[in-house]
Design a protein around this motif. Structure first.
Motif, PDB file in Angstrom:
ATOM      1  N   VAL A  97       0.852  -1.188   0.000  1.00 58.16           N
ATOM      2  CA  VAL A  97       0.000   0.000   0.000  1.00 58.16           C
ATOM      3  C   VAL A  97       0.889   1.241   0.000  1.00 58.16           C
ATOM      4  O   VAL A  97       1.744   1.405   0.876  1.00 58.16           O
ATOM      5  CB  VAL A  97      -0.928   0.027   1.234  1.00 58.16           C
ATOM      6  N   ILE A  98       0.706   2.069  -1.025  1.00 61.98           N
ATOM      7  CA  ILE A  98       1.425   3.340  -1.101  1.00 61.98           C
ATOM      8  C   ILE A  98       0.603   4.380  -0.352  1.00 61.98           C
ATOM      9  O   ILE A  98      -0.539   4.654  -0.716  1.00 61.98           O
ATOM     10  CB  ILE A  98       1.607   3.781  -2.563  1.00 61.98           C
ATOM     11  N   VAL A  99       1.174   4.951   0.709  1.00 56.95           N
ATOM     12  CA  VAL A  99       0.512   6.048   1.416  1.00 56.95           C
ATOM     13  C   VAL A  99       1.185   7.336   0.968  1.00 56.95           C
ATOM     14  O   VAL A  99       2.407   7.464   1.039  1.00 56.95           O
ATOM     15  CB  VAL A  99       0.610   5.883   2.943  1.00 56.95           C
ATOM     16  N   THR A 100       0.392   8.274   0.463  1.00 57.57           N
ATOM     17  CA  THR A 100       0.957   9.505  -0.080  1.00 57.57           C
ATOM     18  C   THR A 100      -0.018  10.635   0.202  1.00 57.57           C
ATOM     19  O   THR A 100      -0.967  10.456   0.961  1.00 57.57           O
ATOM     20  CB  THR A 100       1.244   9.324  -1.587  1.00 57.57           C
ATOM     21  N   ASN A 101       0.227  11.812  -0.362  1.00 57.14           N
ATOM     22  CA  ASN A 101      -0.749  12.881  -0.176  1.00 57.14           C
ATOM     23  C   ASN A 101      -1.246  13.375  -1.537  1.00 57.14           C
ATOM     24  O   ASN A 101      -0.740  12.967  -2.588  1.00 57.14           O
ATOM     25  CB  ASN A 101      -0.196  14.021   0.690  1.00 57.14           C
ATOM     26  N   GLU A 102      -2.253  14.238  -1.493  1.00 57.43           N
ATOM     27  CA  GLU A 102      -2.936  14.630  -2.727  1.00 57.43           C
ATOM     28  C   GLU A 102      -2.070  15.489  -3.633  1.00 57.43           C
ATOM     29  O   GLU A 102      -2.377  15.659  -4.815  1.00 57.43           O
ATOM     30  CB  GLU A 102      -4.257  15.339  -2.372  1.00 57.43           C
ATOM     31  N   THR A 103      -0.978  16.058  -3.093  1.00 55.99           N
ATOM     32  CA  THR A 103      -0.057  16.844  -3.913  1.00 55.99           C
ATOM     33  C   THR A 103       0.941  15.926  -4.630  1.00 55.99           C
ATOM     34  O   THR A 103       1.229  16.100  -5.817  1.00 55.99           O
ATOM     35  CB  THR A 103       0.720  17.845  -3.036  1.00 55.99           C
ATOM     36  N   VAL A 104       1.452  14.961  -3.909  1.00 61.59           N
ATOM     37  CA  VAL A 104       2.494  14.088  -4.460  1.00 61.59           C
ATOM     38  C   VAL A 104       1.900  12.999  -5.362  1.00 61.59           C
ATOM     39  O   VAL A 104       2.522  12.591  -6.349  1.00 61.59           O
ATOM     40  CB  VAL A 104       3.310  13.457  -3.302  1.00 61.59           C
ATOM     41  N   ALA A 105       0.676  12.557  -5.028  1.00 63.08           N
ATOM     42  CA  ALA A 105       0.076  11.439  -5.763  1.00 63.08           C
ATOM     43  C   ALA A 105       0.092  11.639  -7.280  1.00 63.08           C
ATOM     44  O   ALA A 105       0.562  10.757  -8.015  1.00 63.08           O
ATOM     45  CB  ALA A 105      -1.342  11.172  -5.260  1.00 63.08           C
ATOM     46  N   PRO A 106      -0.399  12.801  -7.797  1.00 58.29           N
ATOM     47  CA  PRO A 106      -0.418  12.956  -9.258  1.00 58.29           C
ATOM     48  C   PRO A 106       0.985  12.974  -9.877  1.00 58.29           C
ATOM     49  O   PRO A 106       1.149  12.682 -11.057  1.00 58.29           O
ATOM     50  CB  PRO A 106      -1.114  14.299  -9.475  1.00 58.29           C
ATOM     51  N   LEU A 107       2.003  13.295  -9.078  1.00 57.17           N
ATOM     52  CA  LEU A 107       3.366  13.392  -9.614  1.00 57.17           C
ATOM     53  C   LEU A 107       4.060  12.033  -9.683  1.00 57.17           C
ATOM     54  O   LEU A 107       4.698  11.712 -10.680  1.00 57.17           O
ATOM     55  CB  LEU A 107       4.207  14.344  -8.742  1.00 57.17           C
ATOM     56  N   TYR A 108       3.960  11.235  -8.618  1.00 56.14           N
ATOM     57  CA  TYR A 108       4.812  10.039  -8.532  1.00 56.14           C
ATOM     58  C   TYR A 108       4.109   8.736  -8.180  1.00 56.14           C
ATOM     59  O   TYR A 108       4.721   7.674  -8.264  1.00 56.14           O
ATOM     60  CB  TYR A 108       5.938  10.288  -7.504  1.00 56.14           C
ATOM     61  N   ALA A 109       2.838   8.793  -7.761  1.00 57.79           N
ATOM     62  CA  ALA A 109       2.208   7.562  -7.258  1.00 57.79           C
ATOM     63  C   ALA A 109       2.083   6.507  -8.358  1.00 57.79           C
ATOM     64  O   ALA A 109       2.330   5.319  -8.122  1.00 57.79           O
ATOM     65  CB  ALA A 109       0.837   7.869  -6.658  1.00 57.79           C
ATOM     66  N   GLU A 110       1.733   6.931  -9.576  1.00 63.56           N
ATOM     67  CA  GLU A 110       1.533   5.957 -10.639  1.00 63.56           C
ATOM     68  C   GLU A 110       2.859   5.290 -11.023  1.00 63.56           C
ATOM     69  O   GLU A 110       2.918   4.081 -11.239  1.00 63.56           O
ATOM     70  CB  GLU A 110       0.884   6.636 -11.853  1.00 63.56           C
ATOM     71  N   ARG A 111       3.943   6.089 -11.050  1.00 63.12           N
ATOM     72  CA  ARG A 111       5.247   5.524 -11.388  1.00 63.12           C
ATOM     73  C   ARG A 111       5.645   4.464 -10.337  1.00 63.12           C
ATOM     74  O   ARG A 111       6.110   3.382 -10.676  1.00 63.12           O
ATOM     75  CB  ARG A 111       6.310   6.639 -11.434  1.00 63.12           C
ATOM     76  N   LEU A 112       5.425   4.785  -9.078  1.00 61.63           N
ATOM     77  CA  LEU A 112       5.771   3.837  -8.019  1.00 61.63           C
ATOM     78  C   LEU A 112       4.864   2.607  -8.097  1.00 61.63           C
ATOM     79  O   LEU A 112       5.325   1.470  -7.948  1.00 61.63           O
ATOM     80  CB  LEU A 112       5.661   4.523  -6.646  1.00 61.63           C
ATOM     81  N   ARG A 113       3.565   2.851  -8.343  1.00 64.79           N
ATOM     82  CA  ARG A 113       2.626   1.735  -8.417  1.00 64.79           C
ATOM     83  C   ARG A 113       3.028   0.747  -9.511  1.00 64.79           C
ATOM     84  O   ARG A 113       3.030  -0.464  -9.309  1.00 64.79           O
ATOM     85  CB  ARG A 113       1.206   2.253  -8.688  1.00 64.79           C
TER      86      ARG A 113
END
Lengths: 364, 364
Positions: free
Chosen positions: A42-58
């Motif tokens: 589970v990637i825990v992130t925030n609404e600012t960082v999510a659009p930048l890096y969450a998909e790459r990490l996922r």
């Protein structure tokens, strides 16, 4: 592909781990080799960082874990609280995720501290990985296993010492960091000079302009040297029985400023920067360092675009906030004082001396 | 003054501690010798136990600590939650109590688990002492460092492994224990037989009437032998990487019953008692123990005045509740099965077999 710099935190009972530092680590499969096996991450992130890096990490983690979820929390220090943390627990339990699930903290210090505390307490402990995306988190908060949330009556008052299984500092994530946050991160880098390494303080002074313009080689060195110093301290005193407290230089007044203004008003690094100036002045008045050192530190902090004057909270209010500081003991406020450039210690300081410093710097 | 029985929990890094068992320990100054120094102690208890024992403990501790506070929480499993726990944090922070403050858990399992979790997380950890006043807490929950609170979606889902610095089981406090709670405590005592000690199971069968009539010498032996077994298991596997899971015999179904009915409807020991009967039946169907063993355990539990038939929660609902059990892995429900009297192991069990047992015992 350039190999990352690696700093190792030495800890007992098989809990030692690597901090890997380099550009582009988020996109390299080698970054995930050797992590604990599990059926879910589970990637825990925030609404600012999510659009930048969450998909790459996922995408990266999908090659390792059968299931990868993303939980994006609201952004900011004011959300470092129980109700927000509980959104992570709600997700984990609603999805019936088991106690081998690996959490990934993708973000700055708030996300790292909260995810670490969630990992420390979900089912009495699941593994977690720090993926810090701010300079402050890369040089300080992601390393060393301090996890916490705030309580209305004090910052980081509820938490645990709980180590990640790895820290992955991708320097490329600093490209998207706002200038204000870059400078806040520099505050924690500057901190390592006075408390532990006079030569590093010289180096920061010489290279400040390059760091502010985000020269990646300079940032890489600053992150690595900061992590080396922190690893050395944490390896000697994981649970802050003594030595580790020096990492809190500037934090006693810093925390009071953050709590006094309301969390999020000043960034943590800004409050610490200002706190260091006042703590240096205290060290001077206690006879440990000359006035010239106070001026030198003030000048560096000012050049870094960080505040050197505290907000007008009132002296009594400041003292009251400092009495709930975790370093306080039996009502005595204790300060990290600089005892010589590169050398620090924790000492009780009389209230009237603190009050004088607060007043003289305009907090009164 | 009779010397207490002492059982020692062997743990690394200087964390080993004593369980002291005896009548009248609460009123003996020797009970507090050698505890960590601090300027303050806080007794956390509940509104039922406070009028019975809080003042006696406060007076004792006043000889050791300059300040002794009492925080009394509402009584019951339904209050083992975050808002209630936060009342402890509010008190600690409002009074600016420092990170050397010693917490004393005075009460049953709920108070012990909550106080332990408060101690584990307040300022990232303060010392705590267990003063269990129920039979269940004396033989099980106060020993071994499992701390937790409930989440609406599962029992004990948020917590930490965090050891007390001492456990003090005063057998005299059992005098005020309601019969129903005494019997619930017997469930956890009975548990130790099938999982670890066939001779102890014989002994319990032979002495059940005396235990139910509160013969103090028999209770003393039952508490000591239970603590010895638990100390041995916890010393080998503090963080439940393997062996320790056997202490959860009867708990997989037990937790589902508690959560399914709403916390507090059945006592924890009652749910575990019933869970043991069903888990024994599972062990039998898996070919480990004969049907005669299932009948033997059912008969003992029934003689102890404990439930042997689960409430009608529905098979699907039960399975769903068990899937969030902490022992579940990758969706597989895992059970502590008896592999022979005095010997247990943790095994994944197919859903259809569990469903059959639930149905045949009337849960469907």
């Amino acid at each position: 592909m350039q190999l990352p710099d690696v700093v190792r935190i030495p800890l007992p009972e098989g809990r030692d781990y690597e901090i890997r530092i380099g550009a582009g680590l988020l996109g390299q499969s080698a970054s995930w080799a050797g992590l604990p096996r599990a059926s879910a991450a589970v990637i825990v992130t925030n609404e600012t960082v999510a659009p930048l890096y969450a998909e790459r990490l996922r995408e990266q983690l999908a090659a390792v874990y059968a299931r990868v979820d993303v939980v994006a929390l609201p952004d900011g220090e004011s959300f470092k609280d129980w109700p927000t943390l509980n959104r992570v627990f709600d997700h984990l339990l609603q999805e019936a995720l088991d106690r081998k699930t690996v959490l990934f903290a993708l973000g700055g210090g708030v996300i790292g501290d909260m995810t670490g505390f969630a990992a420390a307490t979900y089912m009495r402990g699941v593994p977690f990985v720090q993926v810090p995306t701010t300079l402050l988190a890369q040089v300080d908060s992601s390393v060393g296993g301090k996890t916490a949330i705030n309580h209305p009556l004090g910052k980081n008052m509820l938490g645990a010492f709980y180590q990640p299984v790895r820290v992955l500092a991708d320097l490329d994530t600093l490209d998207t960091l706002p200038d204000r946050e870059l400078r806040a991160g520099l505050a924690e880098i500057i901190k390592y000079g006075p408390i532990a390494d006079a030569a590093f303080l010289d180096w920061i002074e010489d290279n400040l302009a390059g760091l502010l313009s985000r020269d990646k080689a300079l940032l890489a060195y600053a992150v690595r040297r900061s992590c080396e110093i922190k690893a050395d301290v944490v390896g000697q005193d994981e649970r802050e029985q003594g030595l580790r407290a020096i990492l809190n230089f500037g934090h006693t007044i810093g925390h009071a400023i953050e709590a006094g203004l309301g969390y999020g008003e000043w960034l943590h690094g800004e409050a610490v920067a200002c706190g260091m100036v006042l703590a240096a002045d205290l060290s001077c008045r206690l006879g440990f360092v000359p006035q010239a050192f106070v001026e030198r530190l003030r000048s560096l902090i000012q050049r870094a675009g960080l505040p050197v004057q505290p907000p007008q909270l009132g002296v009594e209010r400041c003292l009251q906030l400092m009495r709930v500081d975790k370093k306080a003991e039996a009502g005595d406020i204790r300060f990290v004082v600089i005892e010589g450039v590169g050398c620090a210690g924790l000492r009780p300081v009389p209230d009237d001396l603190i009050a004088a410093v607060l007043r003289d710097h305009g907090a009164g």
